[in-house]
Design a protein around this motif. Structure first.
Motif, PDB file in Angstrom:
ATOM      1  N   GLN A  29       9.137 -15.508  79.378  1.00 48.45           N
ATOM      2  CA  GLN A  29       8.562 -15.682  78.041  1.00 48.45           C
ATOM      3  C   GLN A  29       9.315 -14.436  77.593  1.00 48.45           C
ATOM      4  O   GLN A  29      10.026 -14.297  76.680  1.00 48.45           O
ATOM      5  CB  GLN A  29       7.030 -15.014  78.081  1.00 48.45           C
ATOM      6  CG  GLN A  29       6.268 -16.096  78.531  1.00 48.45           C
ATOM      7  CD  GLN A  29       5.938 -17.057  77.103  1.00 48.45           C
ATOM      8  OE1 GLN A  29       6.374 -16.658  76.116  1.00 48.45           O
ATOM      9  NE2 GLN A  29       5.529 -18.073  77.600  1.00 48.45           N
ATOM     10  N   LEU A  30       9.713 -13.412  78.465  1.00 51.69           N
ATOM     11  CA  LEU A  30      10.593 -11.969  77.440  1.00 51.69           C
ATOM     12  C   LEU A  30      11.910 -12.192  77.521  1.00 51.69           C
ATOM     13  O   LEU A  30      12.631 -12.190  75.951  1.00 51.69           O
ATOM     14  CB  LEU A  30      10.063 -11.290  79.114  1.00 51.69           C
ATOM     15  CG  LEU A  30      11.295  -9.759  78.402  1.00 51.69           C
ATOM     16  CD1 LEU A  30      10.058  -8.891  77.729  1.00 51.69           C
ATOM     17  CD2 LEU A  30      11.654  -8.849  80.149  1.00 51.69           C
ATOM     18  N   PHE A  31      12.020 -13.363  78.066  1.00 54.86           N
ATOM     19  CA  PHE A  31      13.957 -13.779  77.861  1.00 54.86           C
ATOM     20  C   PHE A  31      13.865 -13.839  76.429  1.00 54.86           C
ATOM     21  O   PHE A  31      15.156 -14.018  75.405  1.00 54.86           O
ATOM     22  CB  PHE A  31      14.701 -14.940  78.874  1.00 54.86           C
ATOM     23  CG  PHE A  31      14.497 -13.619  80.351  1.00 54.86           C
ATOM     24  CD1 PHE A  31      14.239 -12.173  80.213  1.00 54.86           C
ATOM     25  CD2 PHE A  31      14.510 -14.449  81.185  1.00 54.86           C
ATOM     26  CE1 PHE A  31      14.349 -11.790  81.588  1.00 54.86           C
ATOM     27  CE2 PHE A  31      14.653 -13.782  82.447  1.00 54.86           C
ATOM     28  CZ  PHE A  31      14.704 -12.963  82.641  1.00 54.86           C
ATOM     29  N   ALA A  32      13.233 -14.919  75.661  1.00 52.96           N
ATOM     30  CA  ALA A  32      12.874 -15.432  74.429  1.00 52.96           C
ATOM     31  C   ALA A  32      11.696 -14.677  73.409  1.00 52.96           C
ATOM     32  O   ALA A  32      12.684 -14.703  72.406  1.00 52.96           O
ATOM     33  CB  ALA A  32      11.436 -16.729  75.348  1.00 52.96           C
ATOM     34  N   VAL A  35      13.287  -8.830  71.309  1.00 50.26           N
ATOM     35  CA  VAL A  35      13.177  -7.403  71.512  1.00 50.26           C
ATOM     36  C   VAL A  35      13.798  -7.417  72.801  1.00 50.26           C
ATOM     37  O   VAL A  35      14.570  -6.522  73.024  1.00 50.26           O
ATOM     38  CB  VAL A  35      11.526  -6.936  71.474  1.00 50.26           C
ATOM     39  CG1 VAL A  35      11.509  -7.286  72.604  1.00 50.26           C
ATOM     40  CG2 VAL A  35      12.218  -5.188  71.867  1.00 50.26           C
ATOM     41  N   TRP A  36      14.061  -8.305  73.352  1.00 47.50           N
ATOM     42  CA  TRP A  36      14.568  -8.345  74.980  1.00 47.50           C
ATOM     43  C   TRP A  36      16.519  -8.925  74.616  1.00 47.50           C
ATOM     44  O   TRP A  36      17.075  -7.889  75.111  1.00 47.50           O
ATOM     45  CB  TRP A  36      14.621  -9.759  75.857  1.00 47.50           C
ATOM     46  CG  TRP A  36      15.478 -10.132  76.922  1.00 47.50           C
ATOM     47  CD1 TRP A  36      16.361 -10.630  77.107  1.00 47.50           C
ATOM     48  CD2 TRP A  36      15.527  -9.152  77.599  1.00 47.50           C
ATOM     49  NE1 TRP A  36      17.177 -11.178  78.256  1.00 47.50           N
ATOM     50  CE2 TRP A  36      16.552  -9.839  78.502  1.00 47.50           C
ATOM     51  CE3 TRP A  36      14.781  -8.116  78.316  1.00 47.50           C
ATOM     52  CZ2 TRP A  36      16.748  -9.582  79.976  1.00 47.50           C
ATOM     53  CZ3 TRP A  36      15.314  -8.096  80.182  1.00 47.50           C
ATOM     54  CH2 TRP A  36      16.508  -8.360  80.961  1.00 47.50           C
ATOM     55  N   GLN A  37      16.576  -9.652  73.589  1.00 42.46           N
ATOM     56  CA  GLN A  37      18.113 -10.028  73.297  1.00 42.46           C
ATOM     57  C   GLN A  37      18.865  -9.554  72.529  1.00 42.46           C
ATOM     58  O   GLN A  37      19.734  -8.940  72.355  1.00 42.46           O
ATOM     59  CB  GLN A  37      17.776 -11.165  71.731  1.00 42.46           C
ATOM     60  CG  GLN A  37      17.685 -12.880  73.299  1.00 42.46           C
ATOM     61  CD  GLN A  37      16.687 -13.336  72.297  1.00 42.46           C
ATOM     62  OE1 GLN A  37      16.689 -13.775  71.194  1.00 42.46           O
ATOM     63  NE2 GLN A  37      16.134 -14.698  72.612  1.00 42.46           N
ATOM     64  N   SER A  38      17.993  -7.578  71.379  1.00 41.01           N
ATOM     65  CA  SER A  38      18.546  -7.073  71.300  1.00 41.01           C
ATOM     66  C   SER A  38      18.626  -5.722  71.713  1.00 41.01           C
ATOM     67  O   SER A  38      19.087  -4.922  71.719  1.00 41.01           O
ATOM     68  CB  SER A  38      18.047  -6.663  69.370  1.00 41.01           C
ATOM     69  OG  SER A  38      16.514  -6.305  69.382  1.00 41.01           O
ATOM     70  N   ALA A  39      17.894  -5.326  73.122  1.00 42.62           N
ATOM     71  CA  ALA A  39      18.049  -4.450  73.505  1.00 42.62           C
ATOM     72  C   ALA A  39      19.418  -4.075  74.609  1.00 42.62           C
ATOM     73  O   ALA A  39      19.882  -5.498  75.208  1.00 42.62           O
ATOM     74  CB  ALA A  39      16.583  -4.070  75.186  1.00 42.62           C
ATOM     75  N   ILE A 179       2.217  -5.980  74.819  1.00 40.40           N
ATOM     76  CA  ILE A 179       1.730  -6.753  75.614  1.00 40.40           C
ATOM     77  C   ILE A 179       1.907  -7.946  75.815  1.00 40.40           C
ATOM     78  O   ILE A 179       1.912  -8.888  75.388  1.00 40.40           O
ATOM     79  CB  ILE A 179       0.031  -6.705  75.769  1.00 40.40           C
ATOM     80  CG1 ILE A 179      -0.390  -4.721  75.906  1.00 40.40           C
ATOM     81  CG2 ILE A 179      -0.667  -6.925  76.958  1.00 40.40           C
ATOM     82  CD1 ILE A 179      -2.278  -4.877  75.437  1.00 40.40           C
ATOM     83  N   LEU A 180       2.710  -8.010  77.252  1.00 40.75           N
ATOM     84  CA  LEU A 180       3.506  -9.507  77.560  1.00 40.75           C
ATOM     85  C   LEU A 180       2.409 -10.198  78.813  1.00 40.75           C
ATOM     86  O   LEU A 180       2.493  -9.327  79.882  1.00 40.75           O
ATOM     87  CB  LEU A 180       4.752  -8.961  78.005  1.00 40.75           C
ATOM     88  CG  LEU A 180       5.727 -10.428  78.744  1.00 40.75           C
ATOM     89  CD1 LEU A 180       5.749 -11.344  77.273  1.00 40.75           C
ATOM     90  CD2 LEU A 180       6.587  -9.880  79.159  1.00 40.75           C
ATOM     91  N   THR A 181       2.117 -11.094  78.976  1.00 43.64           N
ATOM     92  CA  THR A 181       1.388 -11.680  79.645  1.00 43.64           C
ATOM     93  C   THR A 181       2.534 -12.629  80.307  1.00 43.64           C
ATOM     94  O   THR A 181       3.085 -13.556  79.098  1.00 43.64           O
ATOM     95  CB  THR A 181       0.427 -11.997  78.941  1.00 43.64           C
ATOM     96  OG1 THR A 181       0.705 -12.871  77.615  1.00 43.64           O
ATOM     97  CG2 THR A 181      -0.725 -11.290  78.203  1.00 43.64           C
ATOM     98  N   GLU A 182       1.779 -13.944  81.010  1.00 46.35           N
ATOM     99  CA  GLU A 182       2.834 -15.517  81.131  1.00 46.35           C
ATOM    100  C   GLU A 182       2.274 -16.506  80.330  1.00 46.35           C
ATOM    101  O   GLU A 182       3.204 -17.359  80.264  1.00 46.35           O
ATOM    102  CB  GLU A 182       1.665 -15.365  82.380  1.00 46.35           C
ATOM    103  CG  GLU A 182       0.624 -16.298  82.203  1.00 46.35           C
ATOM    104  CD  GLU A 182      -0.267 -15.557  82.779  1.00 46.35           C
ATOM    105  OE1 GLU A 182      -1.526 -15.496  82.985  1.00 46.35           O
ATOM    106  OE2 GLU A 182      -0.475 -14.111  82.604  1.00 46.35           O
ATOM    107  N   ASN A 183       1.903 -15.797  78.678  1.00 46.66           N
ATOM    108  CA  ASN A 183       1.313 -17.031  78.398  1.00 46.66           C
ATOM    109  C   ASN A 183       2.047 -16.357  76.244  1.00 46.66           C
ATOM    110  O   ASN A 183       1.816 -16.868  75.448  1.00 46.66           O
ATOM    111  CB  ASN A 183      -0.485 -16.762  77.835  1.00 46.66           C
ATOM    112  CG  ASN A 183      -0.989 -17.295  78.712  1.00 46.66           C
ATOM    113  OD1 ASN A 183      -0.223 -18.228  79.661  1.00 46.66           O
ATOM    114  ND2 ASN A 183      -2.090 -16.546  79.006  1.00 46.66           N
ATOM    115  N   GLY A 184       2.627 -15.330  76.728  1.00 49.08           N
ATOM    116  CA  GLY A 184       3.682 -14.319  75.949  1.00 49.08           C
ATOM    117  C   GLY A 184       3.021 -13.406  75.604  1.00 49.08           C
ATOM    118  O   GLY A 184       2.036 -12.673  75.781  1.00 49.08           O
TER     119      GLY A 184
END
Length: 186
Positions: A29-32, A35-39, A179-184
Motif C-alpha cells: 500500500q505504501l509503495f503505491a 508520498v513514498w515515490q517523492s520521498a 494513517i496507513l493500514t493494510e487497506n490503504g
C-alpha cells in the motif's frame, strides 16, 4: 478507559494478528503512494515481533536509492532520539527497550523531502496515537512537524479503535490521510 487499559487491550488484539502478512500488505500500500515515490529520505523503524514487519520497507527504501534512517535513543532519561542513516539493515543492534537501533554514527536531519513512518500500539479514528509510554516519538514528532516532511502512522486496521483513546496534551495527533493500514490510507 485509561492509557494502561488501552495498551493492554491493544496488546491483546495484537496477539491475534499475523505481523508478517500485515507488514507485507502495508508495504505494498505504501509503495503505491505518491508520498513514498517523492520521498528522498525515509525515516522508518526496525519492527519488533509484535509490530507489522517493516523489513520490506527498509529493503525497498535502499533498493529505490532513498536515504534510509532509523531512530536511536539517546542516553539518559530525556526521552530523545536521533535519526541515523543506515546503508544495510544488518547495521543494527538491540538497544534500549529491546528495540533494534543503528550502529552507525551518520546523523541525518529531517527535511521537506523526508517521509517519517511512525509505529504505534494502536490509534483511534480521530488520529490519536497510542505509543508504548516513553514519549520518544511524541517528542520527535513535535520537532519534526516544523520541517515540512510527510508522516504516516503505521497502524493495522484491527488496532484502529472506533472509540476515542485517552490523550494527554503532549500526545501527537495524526490527520486523516496520515494513517496507513493494510487497506490503504485512513
Amino acid at each position: 478507559m485509561n492509557k494502561q487499559q488501552a495498551r493492554a487491550l491493544a496488546r491483546e488484539r495484537r496477539r491475534t494478528l499475523d505481523m508478517t502478512v500485515l507488514g507485507s500488505t502495508m508495504a505494498q500500500q505504501l509503495f503505491a503512494l505518491p508520498v513514498w515515490q517523492s520521498a528522498q529520505t525515509v525515516f522508518a523503524f526496525a519492527s519488533m515481533r509484535d509490530e507489522p514487519d517493516t523489513a520490506p520497507i527498509l529493503q525497498r527504501a535502499l533498493a529505490d536509492g532513498k536515504q534510509l534512517c532509523l531512530p536511536r535513543c539517546l542516553p539518559g532519561d530525556g526521552g530523545q532520539m536521533e535519526m541515523i542513516a543506515v546503508n544495510v539493515p544488518e547495521e543494527l543492534h538491540q538497544g534500549r527497550y529491546g528495540i533494534f537501533e543503528p550502529t552507525g554514527s551518520q546523523r541525518a536531519a529531517p527535511s521537506p523531502d523526508t517521509l517519517a513512518l511512525i509505529p504505534c500500539l494502536a490509534a483511534d479514528r480521530y488520529g490519536t496515537r497510542l505509543g508504548r509510554g516513553a514519549g520518544y516519538y511524541d517528542r520527535f514528532l513535535a520537532e519534526y512537524a516544523g520541517t515540512g516532511g510527510a508522516k504516516l502512522l503505521i497502524c493495522p486496521s484491527a488496532l484502529l479503535f472506533e472509540e476515542a483513546l485517552p490523550r494527554d496534551a503532549w500526545d501527537f495527533t495524526f490527520a486523516r490521510g496520515e494513517i496507513l493500514t493494510e487497506n490503504g490510507l485512513y
